[in-house]
Write an enzyme that holds these catalytic residues in place. Sequence first.
Site, short mmCIF file in Angstrom:
data_model
loop_
_atom_site.label_atom_id
_atom_site.label_comp_id
_atom_site.label_asym_id
_atom_site.label_seq_id
_atom_site.Cartn_x
_atom_site.Cartn_y
_atom_site.Cartn_z
N HIS A 118 25.51 9.70 -4.68
CA HIS A 118 24.99 8.62 -5.55
C HIS A 118 26.10 7.71 -6.07
CE1 HIS A 118 21.27 11.39 -6.33
NE2 HIS A 118 21.20 10.77 -5.18
N SER A 189 18.08 19.71 -10.80
CA SER A 189 16.65 19.99 -11.01
C SER A 189 15.90 19.96 -9.69
CB SER A 189 16.06 18.96 -11.98
OG SER A 189 16.24 17.66 -11.46
N GLU A 215 18.01 27.56 -15.64
CA GLU A 215 16.58 27.91 -15.59
C GLU A 215 16.07 27.72 -14.16
OE1 GLU A 215 15.12 25.11 -18.50
OE2 GLU A 215 14.81 23.59 -16.96
C1 BJW Z 1 22.55 23.60 -15.72
C2 BJW Z 1 23.40 23.65 -16.84
C3 BJW Z 1 24.52 24.53 -16.77
C4 BJW Z 1 21.83 22.22 -17.25
N1 BJW Z 1 24.72 25.25 -15.66
N2 BJW Z 1 22.76 24.33 -14.66
C5 BJW Z 1 10.83 11.81 -0.80
C6 BJW Z 1 9.76 12.17 -1.60
C7 BJW Z 1 9.49 11.48 -2.78
C8 BJW Z 1 10.30 10.43 -3.21
C9 BJW Z 1 11.36 10.07 -2.42
C10 BJW Z 1 11.62 10.74 -1.24
N3 BJW Z 1 12.72 10.20 -0.68
C11 BJW Z 1 13.18 9.22 -1.51
C12 BJW Z 1 12.35 9.09 -2.56
C13 BJW Z 1 12.50 8.13 -3.69
C14 BJW Z 1 13.56 8.52 -4.70
C15 BJW Z 1 13.21 9.87 -5.33
O1 BJW Z 1 13.78 10.89 -5.04
N4 BJW Z 1 12.27 9.89 -6.26
C16 BJW Z 1 11.92 11.12 -6.94
C17 BJW Z 1 12.09 10.95 -8.45
C18 BJW Z 1 10.57 11.58 -6.53
N5 BJW Z 1 14.88 8.57 -4.09
C19 BJW Z 1 15.61 7.48 -3.93
O2 BJW Z 1 15.17 6.38 -4.23
C20 BJW Z 1 16.97 7.63 -3.29
N6 BJW Z 1 17.10 6.69 -2.22
C21 BJW Z 1 16.55 6.91 -1.02
O3 BJW Z 1 16.05 7.96 -0.71
O4 BJW Z 1 16.58 5.79 -0.17
C22 BJW Z 1 15.64 5.76 0.91
C23 BJW Z 1 14.23 5.59 0.34
C24 BJW Z 1 14.00 4.71 -0.70
C25 BJW Z 1 12.71 4.58 -1.23
C26 BJW Z 1 11.66 5.37 -0.72
C27 BJW Z 1 11.92 6.26 0.30
C28 BJW Z 1 13.22 6.37 0.85
C29 BJW Z 1 18.07 7.26 -4.30
C30 BJW Z 1 18.13 8.19 -5.44
C31 BJW Z 1 19.17 7.69 -6.45
C32 BJW Z 1 19.25 8.57 -7.69
N7 BJW Z 1 20.06 7.93 -8.67
C33 BJW Z 1 20.36 8.61 -9.93
C34 BJW Z 1 21.13 7.64 -10.86
C35 BJW Z 1 22.58 7.48 -10.40
C36 BJW Z 1 23.33 6.47 -11.22
C37 BJW Z 1 23.55 6.91 -12.65
O5 BJW Z 1 24.07 8.00 -12.91
O6 BJW Z 1 23.21 6.12 -13.53
O7 BJW Z 1 21.11 9.81 -9.68
S1 BJW Z 1 18.87 9.24 -10.71
C38 BJW Z 1 19.64 10.70 -11.36
O8 BJW Z 1 18.97 11.88 -10.80
C39 BJW Z 1 21.09 10.69 -10.82
C40 BJW Z 1 21.24 12.15 -10.40
O9 BJW Z 1 22.28 12.28 -9.45
C41 BJW Z 1 19.86 12.50 -9.88
C42 BJW Z 1 19.59 13.98 -9.80
O10 BJW Z 1 19.59 14.55 -11.07
P1 BJW Z 1 20.20 16.01 -11.28
O11 BJW Z 1 21.63 16.00 -10.97
O12 BJW Z 1 19.38 17.01 -10.58
O13 BJW Z 1 20.10 16.17 -12.88
P2 BJW Z 1 18.88 16.65 -13.80
O14 BJW Z 1 19.16 16.18 -15.17
O15 BJW Z 1 17.58 16.29 -13.21
O16 BJW Z 1 18.96 18.26 -13.75
C43 BJW Z 1 20.04 18.97 -14.33
C44 BJW Z 1 19.87 20.45 -14.00
O17 BJW Z 1 21.00 21.16 -14.50
C45 BJW Z 1 18.62 21.09 -14.64
O18 BJW Z 1 17.94 21.85 -13.66
C46 BJW Z 1 19.21 22.02 -15.71
O19 BJW Z 1 18.44 23.19 -15.91
C47 BJW Z 1 20.56 22.35 -15.13
N8 BJW Z 1 21.63 22.74 -16.08
N9 BJW Z 1 23.00 22.84 -17.84
C48 BJW Z 1 23.88 25.18 -14.66
N10 BJW Z 1 25.44 24.68 -17.84
#
Ligand code: BJW
Length: 243
Positions: A118, A189, A215
């Site tokens: 990302h 997540s 979790e």
């Molecule tokens: C701990 C802890 C500790 C806490 N120890 N653990 C297929 C199906 C459905 C939808 C789509 C699909 N393919 C694509 C899509 C669309 C979309 C998408 O996924 N939507 C979903 C919401 C459904 N994806 C995209 O648009 C992507 N592009 C793409 O696929 O292009 C082609 C395409 C486009 C459109 C349609 C189809 C295809 C791009 C995704 C870009 C994500 N960008 C962000 C922002 C980045 C910039 C910024 O930082 O400002 O990236 S969103 C945000 O979420 C960020 C993260 O990298 C990302 C993931 O989050 P992450 O890292 O999992 O964090 P959290 O907060 O969700 O979870 C934290 C976890 O840690 C929790 O589980 C806690 O329990 C745990 N935790 N403390 C261990 N100490």
Amino acid sequence: MQISQTLQKRLRSAQNVVALTGAGISAESGVPTFRGENGIWKKMRPEELANFDAFMRNPKLVWEWYEYRRQLIHNVQPNAGHYALVEMERRYASFTLVTQNVDNLHQRAGNKHVVEMHGNIMRNKCMLCERYYTAVLDLNPEKGVPLCECGGYIRPDVVWFGELIPEQSLIDTNESLENCDLMFSIGTSGIVYPAASFPGIGKRNGAYVVEVNIERTILSSEMDEVLLGPSGKILPELLELMS
Ligand code: BJW
Ligand code: ZN
């Protein structure tokens, strides 16, 4: 913590290891995660900030949000979880760290082979000519955003919803998943695609897939093993079992 005999064996015998990380690995450094109780999206709505339309609607607001996060990240340090992954990279024949994080903490900890899914919040790019900028930028007083020499808006080099993942990152990730025998999904997540599909791909290719999270997640049921607890505690414990 309960660690199976199978995982203990794999930790010692694995040749090709892939770690997928998310915001949770940086939580113990003081970087807020996106979702959940302490997530930044509790206070700020993602659709207002982390997408292209939001930027074009209100570039100043989006810039201020990124400046705030950049400053926060600049003032924190990698934690024990990050350093355990540096040590794993040193010990395994092949180790690929695929991160969804934009915070640069894996690189600062010392990992060499980091695949950024990302982007990176420390980099910026011009929306017109794609020139990269890493230095601190002055906001243009009229427009509220920094401007490139060519006149284009400069934006953070991160991937927003609906935007394409950098092609080389996908190529590198798929290659590493092809012959991976041990995979970790750490602090994510599992909600955002395509990263959320990687553990499943690893598993279909024969990897033993292990989740490390405080979790259970939506991906837990497809894991071979789920280790519940903070990554800063669990990853150093896994390291102990490697030799
Ligand atoms: C701990 C802890 C500790 C806490 N120890 N653990 C297929 C199906 C459905 C939808 C789509 C699909 N393919 C694509 C899509 C669309 C979309 C998408 O996924 N939507 C979903 C919401 C459904 N994806 C995209 O648009 C992507 N592009 C793409 O696929 O292009 C082609 C395409 C486009 C459109 C349609 C189809 C295809 C791009 C995704 C870009 C994500 N960008 C962000 C922002 C980045 C910039 C910024 O930082 O400002 O990236 S969103 C945000 O979420 C960020 C993260 O990298 C990302 C993931 O989050 P992450 O890292 O999992 O964090 P959290 O907060 O969700 O979870 C934290 C976890 O840690 C929790 O589980 C806690 O329990 C745990 N935790 N403390 C261990 N100490
Ligand atoms: Zn430009």
